[in-house]
Design an enzyme around this catalytic site. Sequence first.
Site, PDB file in Angstrom:
ATOM      1  CG  ASP A  36      -2.265   0.599   1.005  1.00  0.00           C
ATOM      2  OD1 ASP A  36      -2.365   1.476   0.135  1.00  0.00           O
ATOM      3  OD2 ASP A  36      -3.223   0.215   1.705  1.00  0.00           O
ATOM      4  CG  ASP A  68      -9.652   2.160  -0.232  1.00  0.00           C
ATOM      5  OD1 ASP A  68      -9.233   0.998  -0.380  1.00  0.00           O
ATOM      6  OD2 ASP A  68      -9.008   3.047   0.360  1.00  0.00           O
TER       7      ASP A  68
HETATM    8  C1  GLA Z   1      -5.764   1.601   2.298  1.00  0.00           C
HETATM    9  C2  GLA Z   1      -6.265   0.468   1.427  1.00  0.00           C
HETATM   10  C3  GLA Z   1      -7.295  -0.336   2.170  1.00  0.00           C
HETATM   11  C4  GLA Z   1      -6.710  -0.833   3.471  1.00  0.00           C
HETATM   12  C5  GLA Z   1      -6.187   0.330   4.298  1.00  0.00           C
HETATM   13  C6  GLA Z   1      -5.457  -0.159   5.526  1.00  0.00           C
HETATM   14  O1  GLA Z   1      -6.727   2.576   2.462  1.00  0.00           O
HETATM   15  O2  GLA Z   1      -6.763   0.925   0.215  1.00  0.00           O
HETATM   16  O3  GLA Z   1      -7.739  -1.418   1.388  1.00  0.00           O
HETATM   17  O4  GLA Z   1      -5.663  -1.734   3.199  1.00  0.00           O
HETATM   18  O5  GLA Z   1      -5.299   1.134   3.545  1.00  0.00           O
HETATM   19  O6  GLA Z   1      -4.978   0.866   6.315  1.00  0.00           O
END
Ligand code: GLA
Length: 690
Positions: free
Chosen positions: A445, A513
Site C-alpha cells: 500500500d 476502496d
Molecule cells: C488503504 C487500502 C485499504 C486498506 C487500508 C489499511 O486505504 O486501500 O484497502 O488496506 O489502507 O490501512
Amino acid sequence: MVDIAENGRTWLLTGPTSGYALHLTEEHELLHLHWGPRIALADAEALAVRPLPGYRPFESPLDGREEYPVEGGPRFVRPALSVRTDERRGTEWAFEAYDTEGDELRLRFRDDAVSLTLHYRMRGDVVERWVTVGNEGHARVELLRADAATWTLPDRDGWRLSQLHGRWAAESLLTSAPLTYGDKVIGSRRGHTGHQHLPWVALHTDAGEEHGEVYGCALGWSGSWRIAVSQLPDARVQITGGAGYDDSGLLTLAPGESYTTPVFAGLWSDGGFGGASRAWHAYQRAHVVPDADRDRPVLFNSWEATTFDISEEQQATLARRAAAIGVELFVVDDGWFGARTSDRAGLGDWTPNPDRFPNGLKPLADYVHALGMQFGIWVEPEMVNPDSDLYRAHPDWVQYQFGRKRTEFRNQLVLNLAREDVQEHLWQQLDGLLSSAPVDYVKWDFNRCFTDAGWPGEPYPQRLWVDHVRAFYALLDRLRAAHPGVAFESCSGGGGRIDLGVMSRTDQVWTSDNTDPLDRLAIQHGFSQIHPARVMAAWVTDSPNTQLNGRVSSLRFRFVSAMAGVLGVGGDLSEWTEEELAEARQWVELYKEIRPVVQHGDLYRLRPPEGGLSAVQYTLGDESVVLAWLQAQRYGEPVPAVRLRGLDPAASYECRETGEVHRGAVLLHHGLDTGLRGDLDATVVRLRRI
Ligand code: GLA
C-alpha cells in the site's frame, strides 16, 4: 518487425494491424511519417519525400512534425527534452547511427558530450517508446525535462480527448470532450500515480465502442508524471509524456551517468474503444503483467470487516469461514505489526504485534495453509508513523524540508527511499518478513502523497522524486527475485498507483476502496479502457455498504459486480448467515468456472454503466460469459435484450444456465434476454458454442 529503407533514413515498424514510420532528413531532423493502419515501406518512403511546409513568418515547419521535439532551435512546441549544461540551455542533435536488436529499433544522436537514444519497440499493435540521455563529458548535465516520447496524430477534423479522471473512492471515471487549441495537461505532482488521472489518454474523431479509429497513449511510471495533449495552431495534435510534472529539474547527470525514461506506449486501433482496449489487454497479458497466464485466486480480506481490530484468533475464525465458501487466498490487512492498533502508530515496524500474534505470523499462516488457502499480508513499506520505533531511531529518514512545517496525512510521513540506507533497511525488513513465515501474497500500500519532498544536505534534492520510484521498483524486483512464489498487489488507498510501470512488477491492483457494487460498475468500466480484468481486484463486501453510502444490495448483485474482475470477498463473514454463506459458496464456485474466460478472455463492453441496464461479455475460444446488471427498472418497461459481440453468426450457442440453444446471428443482431427485473438485479450467463 522493423523495415529500413535502403538509404538507412526511413524506418517502418509493423504490428498485426498497424504501422508506425519515421524519417531522418539530411539536416538531422527526425520526422514523424505515419501512425495508423499497416503500410508498405514504399508508402513510408513516399511520405518521406513529401515536402515540409517551408518557413512562414512566425511558424516553424518542424513544429508538429518531429518525433521528439526538444528545446533549442526553431521550435515553439512543448519540448520533450530540455537540457541545461554550464554553458548553455537546449540541444542541437547530430544523428550518429541506428541499430536494431530483436524487435527494438534504436536511433542515436549526439550534442557535444550529451548522447540521446530513442528506443522503439512494436509489441502486438502497441508501440513502446522510451529515451536514454547520457552524459559522456566531464561536466554536470541537468535534465530539466526528459519525456519518454511525443506522439503525432494524423491531420483530422474534430479530435476528441477521452481520459480517466477521479479521486479517492471514485477512480478511473471515463470522460470525453472535444479537443481545443492549446495544451490539455493531466498528471500528478503527488509522488505517486494518483487517483486523479490514470496515465492514459485516447484521441478519436468519430469512434464508438466497436468502430472507428482510436489512438491511445499510456505511461508506465508510478511517480509524478505528465501527459500533455497539444492542439497546435495548424490543428496538428501531439501528445507528450513522461516522468515529473514540472519542467523545473528532474535529475542531474554526473559524467558517465545516464537517465532512461519510463515507457510511453501508444496504440492505434480502428476497432473503436472496444478494439483498442482488447489490444491493450492482450499487450499487458503478453508483455507487461508477470505470469499473466496464471489464474488469480479468489481472496478474502478482512479490512472492511474488522479494520484495525484484529487478532490471531479472530483471523483464524474468518479463515475457517472463508475456506468454507471456497476462498483460495486469505489476506491479513493492516494492524498485524508493531503498535499498529489504529492509524496513529506502528507504521515502519514490520514485526508482528506480540499481543496480537504472540508467536509471529507463522502459526496463522500454517493454519490458513492447512485450510487449503494461500496466506497474504498487507504492508506499507514506504511510510512511517512518527509514533514508531523506526522513526524514533531514524527521524532523518523521512522526506522533510529543513525549518518548514510538515504535513502528516493519515498521521504518517513518507520515507526518503532515495537514500541508500533506507533502501537497504527496507530490503532487510521485507526479506526477513517473507522468510519468517510462509507468505504467498503481499498487498503493498501507499497511503499518502508527497508534500514535504525535501532532502536536507543533498545538493540536488529534487532527484528524490525520480529516485523514490526507482527505489520502489528495485525493491519490488529484488523481492520478487528472492521470493519467486510471492505475488504482489499494488494498492494506494485503492487505485492511487495503477500504471503500466507498477503493473510490470505486480500481479494485480486494488482498483478502488469503493466496494459499493453499483459505483464499481462505472469505476470498472473506466479501468477496462486500458487494463485487463486479470489484474482488477474486486471484493464483495457487506450490505448495507459500511464504507461509503449505506446502500443495500443483494449478494447476487454484489457478486456479479465483483466477478467482472479478480473476485475477492471483503465482508464480515462472521456476521453472514448460514444461508448467505451457502449462497456465497455457490457464487465462488461459479466464478471459478468462468474465471479462465473472465481473466484471460477478450472483453466486450456491451452496454455502458450509465442508464438502467449495463453488461459486459468475455469470450475465450468457444466460451462466452455475459455479466449484466440492472440498476432500476422504470415504468414497468420491459428490460431490453443485450446484443452480444465476438460470436460466429453461423454457429449456435448453448446457454449453460437454461439449456436453451441460441443462434449466433440472433444473439448478435437481436440480443439475449437477460431476464433482469426490478432494482439492482444482476445475472451471469454462460454460453458455449456447439
Ligand atoms: C488503504 C487500502 C485499504 C486498506 C487500508 C489499511 O486505504 O486501500 O484497502 O488496506 O489502507 O490501512
